[in-house]
Design a protein around this motif. Structure first.
Motif, short mmCIF file in Angstrom:
data_model
loop_
_atom_site.label_atom_id
_atom_site.label_comp_id
_atom_site.label_asym_id
_atom_site.label_seq_id
_atom_site.Cartn_x
_atom_site.Cartn_y
_atom_site.Cartn_z
N LYS A 103 53.60 23.25 -2.95
CA LYS A 103 54.58 22.53 -3.79
C LYS A 103 55.99 23.01 -3.51
CE LYS A 103 51.33 21.61 -7.60
NZ LYS A 103 51.03 21.82 -9.01
N ARG A 104 56.15 24.29 -3.21
CA ARG A 104 57.48 24.81 -2.98
C ARG A 104 57.94 24.42 -1.58
NH1 ARG A 104 59.46 30.71 -4.91
NH2 ARG A 104 61.66 30.55 -4.35
N PRO A 105 59.11 23.83 -1.41
CA PRO A 105 59.55 23.38 -0.08
C PRO A 105 59.64 24.55 0.89
CG PRO A 105 60.94 22.47 -1.83
CD PRO A 105 60.08 23.48 -2.48
N GLY A 106 59.30 24.26 2.16
CA GLY A 106 59.39 25.26 3.20
C GLY A 106 58.23 26.22 3.26
N LYS A 107 57.22 26.04 2.42
CA LYS A 107 56.06 26.93 2.40
C LYS A 107 54.85 26.13 2.86
CE LYS A 107 58.17 30.56 0.79
NZ LYS A 107 59.49 30.08 1.09
N ALA A 108 54.17 26.63 3.90
CA ALA A 108 53.02 25.92 4.45
C ALA A 108 52.10 26.92 5.12
CB ALA A 108 53.47 24.84 5.44
N ALA A 109 50.91 26.46 5.47
CA ALA A 109 49.93 27.32 6.15
C ALA A 109 49.17 26.48 7.16
CB ALA A 109 48.96 27.94 5.14
N ASP A 110 48.74 27.15 8.23
CA ASP A 110 47.88 26.51 9.20
C ASP A 110 46.48 26.34 8.61
OD1 ASP A 110 45.80 27.24 11.67
OD2 ASP A 110 47.34 25.75 12.16
N LYS A 111 45.93 25.14 8.73
CA LYS A 111 44.67 24.82 8.06
C LYS A 111 43.53 25.73 8.52
CE LYS A 111 41.76 20.83 6.83
NZ LYS A 111 41.54 19.40 7.02
N ASP A 112 43.45 25.99 9.82
CA ASP A 112 42.35 26.82 10.33
C ASP A 112 42.43 28.24 9.78
OD1 ASP A 112 42.49 25.24 13.59
OD2 ASP A 112 41.45 24.65 11.75
N ASN A 113 43.62 28.82 9.81
CA ASN A 113 43.78 30.19 9.32
C ASN A 113 43.61 30.26 7.81
OD1 ASN A 113 44.39 31.69 11.76
ND2 ASN A 113 46.23 30.41 11.87
N TRP A 114 44.04 29.20 7.11
CA TRP A 114 43.87 29.15 5.65
C TRP A 114 42.38 29.13 5.29
CZ3 TRP A 114 46.60 29.96 1.42
CH2 TRP A 114 46.15 29.46 0.20
N ASN A 115 41.64 28.27 5.99
CA ASN A 115 40.18 28.22 5.73
C ASN A 115 39.51 29.54 6.08
OD1 ASN A 115 40.37 25.60 4.84
ND2 ASN A 115 39.81 24.68 6.80
N LYS A 116 39.96 30.16 7.17
CA LYS A 116 39.39 31.45 7.57
C LYS A 116 39.64 32.50 6.50
CE LYS A 116 39.39 34.65 11.48
NZ LYS A 116 39.97 34.92 12.83
N PHE A 117 40.84 32.48 5.93
CA PHE A 117 41.18 33.47 4.90
C PHE A 117 40.35 33.23 3.64
CE2 PHE A 117 44.02 36.79 3.73
CZ PHE A 117 44.24 36.67 2.36
N LEU A 118 40.20 31.95 3.25
CA LEU A 118 39.40 31.64 2.07
C LEU A 118 37.94 32.04 2.28
CD1 LEU A 118 40.79 28.14 1.01
CD2 LEU A 118 41.33 30.36 0.04
N MET A 119 37.40 31.79 3.45
CA MET A 119 36.02 32.16 3.72
C MET A 119 35.83 33.68 3.67
SD MET A 119 32.93 31.49 4.29
CE MET A 119 32.96 29.73 4.55
N ALA A 120 36.83 34.41 4.20
CA ALA A 120 36.74 35.88 4.15
C ALA A 120 36.71 36.37 2.70
CB ALA A 120 37.93 36.49 4.90
N ILE A 121 37.49 35.71 1.83
CA ILE A 121 37.47 36.11 0.41
C ILE A 121 36.11 35.82 -0.20
CG2 ILE A 121 38.47 35.57 -1.84
CD1 ILE A 121 41.12 35.06 -0.44
N LYS A 122 35.54 34.67 0.15
CA LYS A 122 34.24 34.31 -0.42
C LYS A 122 33.13 35.25 0.04
CE LYS A 122 35.08 29.38 -1.23
NZ LYS A 122 34.61 28.01 -0.98
N THR A 123 33.19 35.67 1.29
CA THR A 123 32.10 36.49 1.84
C THR A 123 32.28 37.98 1.53
OG1 THR A 123 33.30 36.61 3.95
CG2 THR A 123 31.64 34.87 3.70
N SER A 124 33.54 38.44 1.47
CA SER A 124 33.76 39.88 1.28
C SER A 124 34.09 40.26 -0.16
CB SER A 124 34.92 40.35 2.17
OG SER A 124 36.13 39.75 1.75
N HIS A 125 34.49 39.26 -0.97
CA HIS A 125 34.92 39.51 -2.36
C HIS A 125 36.00 40.60 -2.41
CE1 HIS A 125 31.58 36.97 -3.61
NE2 HIS A 125 30.77 37.75 -2.89
N SER A 126 36.87 40.60 -1.40
CA SER A 126 37.90 41.63 -1.32
C SER A 126 38.93 41.44 -2.44
CB SER A 126 38.61 41.56 0.04
OG SER A 126 39.75 42.38 0.05
N PRO A 127 39.11 42.44 -3.31
CA PRO A 127 40.09 42.29 -4.40
C PRO A 127 41.53 42.20 -3.87
CG PRO A 127 39.22 44.54 -4.32
CD PRO A 127 38.39 43.73 -3.39
N VAL A 128 41.82 42.89 -2.75
CA VAL A 128 43.20 42.82 -2.26
C VAL A 128 43.49 41.45 -1.66
CG1 VAL A 128 43.40 45.30 -1.89
CG2 VAL A 128 42.46 43.89 -0.08
#
Length: 1453
Positions: free
Chosen positions: A1405-1430
């Motif tokens: 929503k904030r202008p000028g802020k974006a992410a690459d879809k592949d890396n974004w999905n990779k990061f979300l998957m890492a959170i789901k599999t590792s449950h990393s609090p950081v």
């Protein structure tokens, strides 16, 4: 031989101090000595010690005493030194050319036994002996060693011959082994062993003696030299018996004779000349030569010319010539950097061909014609040149730079072409222009150097070591392991070039007909066709075009050859001289005018006209017919017109009709061809056509349809239709004509047209021109905007000054910013004030450091407390830098002299402290002296305390100080000098009382005060008696006399009681105050005289402050208490107390505490402070935030998963700060943008630490380290490149790792040298990694890790498979660069990796802020599999920062 002692280098020592080895450098400028302590001492040629360095063991765990240095030798260029050690290793140290250069290890060779001796005969070759009997060779270029030969006996000694091609080794069993790497033509065996029992006879010698006296005689390996007279030398070859006589033609005496260059060349010095001779060819020269002390260096690499280098000047002498061939200035005397070609291959039309190429500087090559003595080419290159060579004809120059790029320069066309990368070997094939080079595992051959893009490549598995051409074969020698393989070149292709150079085109044709058609062969056919045409060998040219498939040219030449052959058969001679042949050759070269001239010279008009008709060049054909008065002229014109119409060339037909005067027909054709502009031009020039209304209307309609409005307007104006003309002018943006027309026809429209004209000019980016038109149109706002856009600042001010205040106020600041950037602050201030932006003017002065002007303005618009905080923060920074006078000036400017006083007190600058107190608090001067006296007394500095007590007129305190310290003499001196008539008597009495007995009597007697002391002793009871028995007035006198004495001996209660007995309330209160009995003083004031309650309270506050009793002071004066807490360093209590006050007070002391913590190196605690209390957007705090950021990114140990919380704290504080800045007056300022950049960097660091805790995000962490390099203007560059390089290395990106770590090593060297001038930026051209970065003040990576990286880079640089370039993406740009090189388009960085987003963008929503879809999905998957609090915390922050997370569904697409 007579030896003379010059000086002692090492003084003798007691006990064993053996010198283990010594070595002279080859340039005789350095002498190295290594003693038993394993330290190498370096001396200059005068015996002065200039440098030293310690050697190191092979393994540090065995310690420094685990080895001895047994061998030492300098490299031939004297910039390196090899050290042989008994712990089975050889180290090569780079010592540099200058004294004091850094010593670094550049090679090391591990052996199987101890090194016993060592020599360095050639550039890359080190020869050494081992304790196990082997003699081995080490190659510093390949970093490998091999065995030359082995014996069974310990190698004792080792030496080399003069050329470095042979060695002798001595062994413990008495054996001497001789070994030749190259027999140098002597025919002797490679290895010869002389045992201890053998004897070798003397070498036979032969000396010829003629008439005269033999003045000198010496031997070399194969010749004897006799100096038979003072002007004549005979040299005889002992093997062949041939001899050479060398004599000075000018009769000069021979002074010195040398045989050099593999015993082939003779050098003889006389007083004024130099004699040079080639003993093989008997070519002798004598040139004028002034002696230079024997400093000349001779180079004999070229068989035709001797190169002499002396004092930066290169002189060339051709053997057999008694004149110098040429002389140039150069500092680069290396055979690889100089190329001379002397008539090495005969060329047609050229008798003498002598060329020289050399280096002017490290990046510039000059090519000189030695016959004419002029420069024929200068090549400037962007990188250092390390090799160059001319071809044999001197027309082509090859050179290679330090990046191993091979370039070809054509001297005639002055064109430079890069033909090969990573070139490790290159050589011209002798006797031809064929080129051979090596690129990694490829052998590259250019058979036709005129087509450098055509290269023949072969795969090889080793290194090219040479090239041999003999017996009709040309072979390239390649080493593959321990064997040498010969790669044979195509001799036929080589022969083609030779045939061309010799002008034998028939031979070249026969050769080419035997070859298959390949790109190389095609280029040869083209070359031969060009040369054959130039030589008028038309049959060969015809054959060439046939081979090339140029059917038309081949057929044309075939017909031409038939004509030539027919003429030759009929008339004899050369048929190529016949006019038809010459004309056809001119036609072949498209030189039709020449062909026409040839035809007309022979009166062949018909043939010339037929030529032009065949080529459809009707104009030239008609011109010939007109010139010659041909009867078919009219028919030609009709045919031409018909041909134009048949081929639909209406425009050309119209021009033809116009030239013949038929205007209507021409206009009709122009309109048919869609060229109404030409029709309009014709109508405008003819009045009779303008009268045809229908015709004019037809033309104007066509003009308007073709958007030719201006031309239509001209036509309408011509037929007196101003309304339509004005409309067309406006549509065609022809405003100049529109305004001129409107002034005469429509005066009311002029203003509107001027405004429209200005708008058009603005659209065309011609803002400067638009200003005057807006002024004419009275559009002031647009005129101002145009002036600002055109940077016409003075004109903008002039226009603004004419406007009303409300209109002009919003534009003045923009102009003021420009003048502020030019440091014209007075003009900028005036403009800011006119624009009601005084705050911006204050910020301008603040950033420029003009605090007085800033304060003057600040008092007009800022609250006094804000001004105070701003100046106090800056003053504290000045204090931290030790600029106390400047800090004082700032404190005083904001009327805070107490802070300056506190500063001087803190730094014990008491004189300055008293000066300020006297100036700003004269009533407290005495109290300050008293306070300082007490402090100095407590510190034991009694003399200084005495000065301050006396300045405070407290002599009694001085006396008591000395009394308490037992210094009665000092106490007596002070009392007698400053205490009045009886004070010294009282001190004497107390002194005597402390001694007691006879000592007291002796003291009083000595001082002459025995009688007075007895009287004084009675006064102790006088007060009580006087009160009881004497009159009140007398009692008052007695009490006032006794009271001070009681307080002087610290009996304050007794003195107060005496005063109360006579109702002396103030005197009693003063006594209690002096005795620090505050409750009694308050009680007396409250009960007896309430007027003195405030009096007691003021003294009590002063007492609490002076004693530092802050807890008690809080209830009395909280601000004073907070200042005292800060002064005493009780920051926790200070902040805790300030928390209960308002935000302004709290953040003032938070800033002071943070400044203190940063000064003490506690940036982490300062960060925690702002995490707890938030970061206000106060400009005076900006330096604190920047310092916390700088210290954080520079600190060690932050490149790990454990550092996440620290990075998260920094990120959160900067985010809070940026949110506060958006709501403040600093929004969108330069400081705001800088903090936004810092926030992005902190986010990258935090995300990297989070990714390092999850294995599957390893590449994400590496990408973030790489992305941080684009911000090295805010980060320590060496640390950033080290982290990026090690991260790339960890994930296998070796190309990127090598470049980044190589840059890291360059930066570490630059830090030690203190300058970035030597940095090479070529690897980062076309990236967004900044070149201009600040030089780190210190190394951020430990020495051990730097050495580990240096070893890795050295190892990898030897790997030719590694492609040492940064990877590129589909844009043809470095993959991590946001800006595309070709288009300049800037991509958004990914919030997860920092890499540019090229596709599959996820926007927030904030202008000028974006992410690459592949890396974004990779990061979300890492959170789901590792449950990393950081990682979850990172996601939470991104949501907060970017206005929420995107609603896109999870996908791997």
């Amino acid at each position: 031989m007579q030896l003379k002692h010059l000086r002692t280098l090492l003084s003798p020592q007691d006990g064993a101090a053996k010198v283990t080895c010594m070595a002279w450098s080859h340039n005789n400028a350095k002498f190295a000595v290594c003693s038993v302590d394993r330290v190498v001492l370096l001396y200059d040629e005068h015996g002065e010690r200039r440098d030293k360095f310690s050697t190191k063991p092979a393994d540090v765990k065995y310690g420094r005493k685990s080895y001895m240095v047994k061998g030492m030798a300098f490299s031939p260029d004297s910039t390196r030194i090899a050290i042989g050690q008994t712990d089975n290793i050889i180290y090569v140290y780079k010592i540099g050319e200058d004294w004091g250069d850094k010593k670094v290890i550049c090679n090391k060779f591990i052996q199987t036994s101890a090194v016993t001796c060592l020599q360095w005969p050639a550039e890359y070759i080190i020869v050494f002996g081992l304790a196990e009997g082997k003699v081995r060779l080490a190659n510093t270029k390949t970093n490998k060693s091999s065995t030359i030969y082995g014996t069974d006996s310990y190698v004792v000694s080792l030496t080399t011959n003069c050329s470095g091609k042979g060695i002798l080794s001595g062994h413990a069993d008495g054996t001497i082994v001789r070994y030749f790497f190259d027999d140098e033509g002597s025919g002797e065996s490679q290895v010869c062993v002389l045992s201890a029992e053998q004897k070798q006879g003397a070498v036979p010698s032969a000396v010829e003696v003629g008439r005269g006296t033999v003045c000198a005689l010496f031997f070399c390996l194969g010749a004897s030299v006799s100096d038979l007279s003072l002007t004549k030398v005979i040299v005889k070859n002992l093997a062949s018996g041939t001899r050479v006589v060398l004599k000075s033609h000018y009769g000069y005496e021979v002074e010195e004779v040398k045989i050099l260059g593999k015993e082939r060349y003779l050098v003889v010095h006389t007083s004024d000349t130099l004699l040079l001779g080639d003993l093989n060819t008997n070519r002798l020269s004598e040139v004028a030569w002034q002696g230079s002390g024997g400093n000349e260096k001779y180079f004999f690499e070229n068989e035709n010319v001797c190169m002499i280098f002396n004092a930066g000047e290169l002189t060339l002498v051709e053997y057999g010539s008694s004149d110098t061939l040429g002389s140039v200035r150069t500092e680069f005397m290396n055979p690889h950097l100089i190329s001379v070609r002397i008539n090495e291959r005969h060329q047609q039309g050229m008798e003498d061909n002598k060329k020289l190429a050399y280096l002017v500087d490290i990046k510039t090559i000059a090519v000189v014609d030695l016959i004419g003595g002029y420069n024929i080419g200068t090549i400037s290159h962007e990188s250092r040149v390390d090799w160059l060579e001319l071809n044999e004809t001197g027309h082509k120059l090859l050179f290679r730079d330090r990046k191993l790029r091979l370039h070809l320069y054509d001297i005639e066309s002055c064109s430079k072409t890069m033909i090969l990368n990573f070139c490790s070997y290159v050589q011209w094939v002798p006797g031809s222009d064929v080129l051979v080079a090596q690129n990694r595992n490829n052998l590259c051959v250019w058979y036709n150097i005129e087509a450098p893009e055509r290269v023949t490549m072969f795969s090889i598995r080793g290194d090219v070591i040479g090239l041999e051409r003999s017996g009709g074969k040309t072979q390239v020698m390649v080493t593959e392991g321990v064997t040498t393989v010969a790669c044979t070149l195509d001799e036929g292709l080589i022969e083609f070039g030779t045939a061309i150079d010799d002008g034998n085109y028939t031979r070249a044709t026969v050769f080419l007909e035997t070859l298959q058609m390949t790109p190389e062969t095609e280029a040869m056919w083209k070359t031969l066709s060009k040369l054959a045409l130039e030589a008028r060998q038309l049959h060969i040219a015809e054959r060439c075009f046939s081979a090339l498939g140029h059917v038309a040219k081949a057929r044309f030449l075939h017909e031409t050859n038939e004509i030539a052959d027919q003429v030759s058969w009929e008339f004899g001679g050369e048929g190529t001289d016949f006019y038809q042949v010459r004309a056809r050759l001119a036609m072949l070269e498209k030189n039709y005018k020449l062909a026409e001239m040839i035809f007309l010279e022979q009166n062949a008009v018909e043939e010339a006209m037929n030529m032009y008709q065949e080529l459809h060049r009707w104009d030239e054909c008609i011109a010939v017919a007109e010139a010659k008065g041909h009867p078919a002229l009219e028919k030609l014109r009709r045919d031409y017109y018909q041909w134009l119409m048949d081929t639909q060339q209406e425009e050309r037909a119209g021009e033809l009709q116009e030239s013949q005067g038929d205007g209507l027909a021409a206009i009709s054709l122009y309109l048919k061809a869609g060229l109404p502009a030409k029709a309009a031009r014709l109508v405008l020039t003819r009045e009779e056509l303008l009268a045809t209304t229908e015709l004019v209307e037809h033309i104007t309609t066509a003009l308007i349809q073709g958007d030719l409005h201006e031309r239509a307007g001209d036509l309408f104006e011509k037929i007196r239709n101003p309304q339509r003309a004005l409309e067309c002018y406006c549509k065609g943006n022809a405003f100049m004509k529109a305004v001129e027309l409107a002034r005469s026809a429509f005066p009311m429209e002029v203003v509107r047209l001027e405004e429209a004209w200005g708008d058009h000019l603005v659209q065309q980016k011609q803002l400067d021109a638009a200003i005057n038109h807006y002024i004419e149109a009275r559009c002031s706002i647009k005129a101002i905007e145009a002036a600002l856009g055109a940077r016409q600042w003075k004109k903008a001010i002039y226009i603004l000054d004419l406007q009303d205040r409300n209109t002009a106020s919003k534009y003045y600041p923009r102009v003021a910013q420009h003048y502020a950037s030019l440091q014209e602050y007075e003009i900028a201030e005036e403009l800011y004030i006119k624009g009601d932006r005084i705050k911006d003017a204050i910020d301008m002065y603040t950033q420029a450091g003009h605090w007085e002007q800033a304060h003057k303005l600040a008092m007009k618009c800022m609250r006094p407390e804000d001004v105070s905080v701003l100046y106090i923060t800056q003053a504290q920074e000045m204090e931290r830098q030790g600029k106390y006078r400047e800090a004082e000036r700032l404190y005083v400017t904001v009327e805070e002299p107490d802070l300056a006083i506190t500063m001087f007190k803190k730094h014990k600058l008491y004189d300055d402290m008293i000066r300020l107190v006297g100036k700003h608090h004269p009533d407290l001067r005495s109290d300050t002296h008293l306070h300082l006296g007490k402090e100095l007394e407590a510190e034991g500095r009694l003399q200084e305390a005495e000065y301050h007590y006396l300045e405070a007129q407290e002599w009694k305190a001085t006396v008591n100080m000395y009394r308490s310290s037992g210094l009665w003499e000092e106490a007596y001196r002070v009392a007698k000098t400053h205490g009045g008539a009886n004070a010294h008597k009282h001190v004497a009495y107390l002194w005597a009382k402390s001694l007691g007995g006879e000592a007291a009597v002796r003291l009083l007697h000595k001082l002459g005060l025995l009688e007075a002391a007895i009287d004084h002793a009675a006064e102790n009871w006088a007060a009580e008696l006087s009160i009881k028995f004497l009159p009140p007035q007398r009692s008052l006198e007695v009490v006032r006399a006794v009271g001070p004495q009681l307080t002087g001996i610290r009996k304050h209660s007794a003195a107060a009681e005496l005063s109360l007995n006579l109702d002396l309330v103030k005197e009693a209160i003063d006594a209690f105050i002096e005795g620090e009995e505050w409750n009694k003083a308050k009680r007396v004031a409250k009960e007896l005289d309430p007027r003195y309650e405030d009096y007691v309270d003021q003294h009590y506050k002063g007492f609490l402050k002076s004693q530092g009793k802050v807890d008690s002071l809080v209830g009395v004066d909280v601000v004073a208490a907070l200042d005292l807490y800060a002064e005493q360093g009780q920051w926790d209590k200070c902040i805790e107390t300030a928390t209960n006050q308002n935000c302004k007070i709290l953040h003032k002391y938070v800033a002071l505490y943070a400044t203190h913590l940063i000064r003490e190196g506690g940036y982490a605690q300062a960060l925690a402070l702002y995490v707890q209390h938030g970061g206000p957007a106060n400009p005076q705090n900006f330096n604190i935030y920047k310092r916390i950021f700088s210290d954080m990114v520079s600190s060690p140990g932050t490149n790990s998963a454990e550092a996440y919380h620290s990075w998260a704290d920094l990120r959160d504080v900067l985010f809070n700060l940026c949110e506060n800045l958006v709501k403040s007056s600093e929004a969108n300022s330069a400081a705001h943008e800088e903090f936004e950049t810092m926030l992005l960097i902190a986010h990258y660091y935090a995300t990297r630490s989070a990714a390092q805790s999850v294995t599957q995000l390893e590449t994400v962490a590496a990408r973030l380290s790489v992305s941080l390099l684009r911000h090295t203007q805010l980060l320590p560059a060496d640390k950033a490149f080290y982290e990026a390089g090690t991260a790339a290395k960890a994930v296998g990106w070796e190309n990127m790792a090598f470049i980044f770590l190589n840059r890291f090593l360059d930066l570490t060297d630059a830090i030690e040298e203190g300058t970035l001038d030597a940095l090479d930026h070529s690897d980062f051209q076309g990236t967004d990694i900044p070149f201009e970065v600040s030089l780190p003040a210190q190394q951020h990576v430990p020495e051990a890790q730097r050495e580990e990286i240096r070893d890795w880079v050295l190892t990898v640089s030897m790997d030719q498979r590694l492609e040492q370039v940064l990877p590129q993406d589909e844009r043809g740009t470095y993959e991590a660069s946001l800006v595309a090189v070709s288009t300049g388009v800037r991509a958004l960085p990914c919030l997860i990796t920092g890499y540019p987003i090229l596709r599959n963008k996820i926007e927030f929503k904030r202008p000028g802020k974006a992410a690459d879809k592949d890396n974004w999905n990779k990061f979300l998957m890492a959170i789901k599999t590792s449950h990393s609090p950081v990682c979850q915390d990172v996601l939470k922050f991104i949501s907060q920062w970017c206005g929420g997370l995107p609603s896109i569904s999870f996908s791997f697409q």
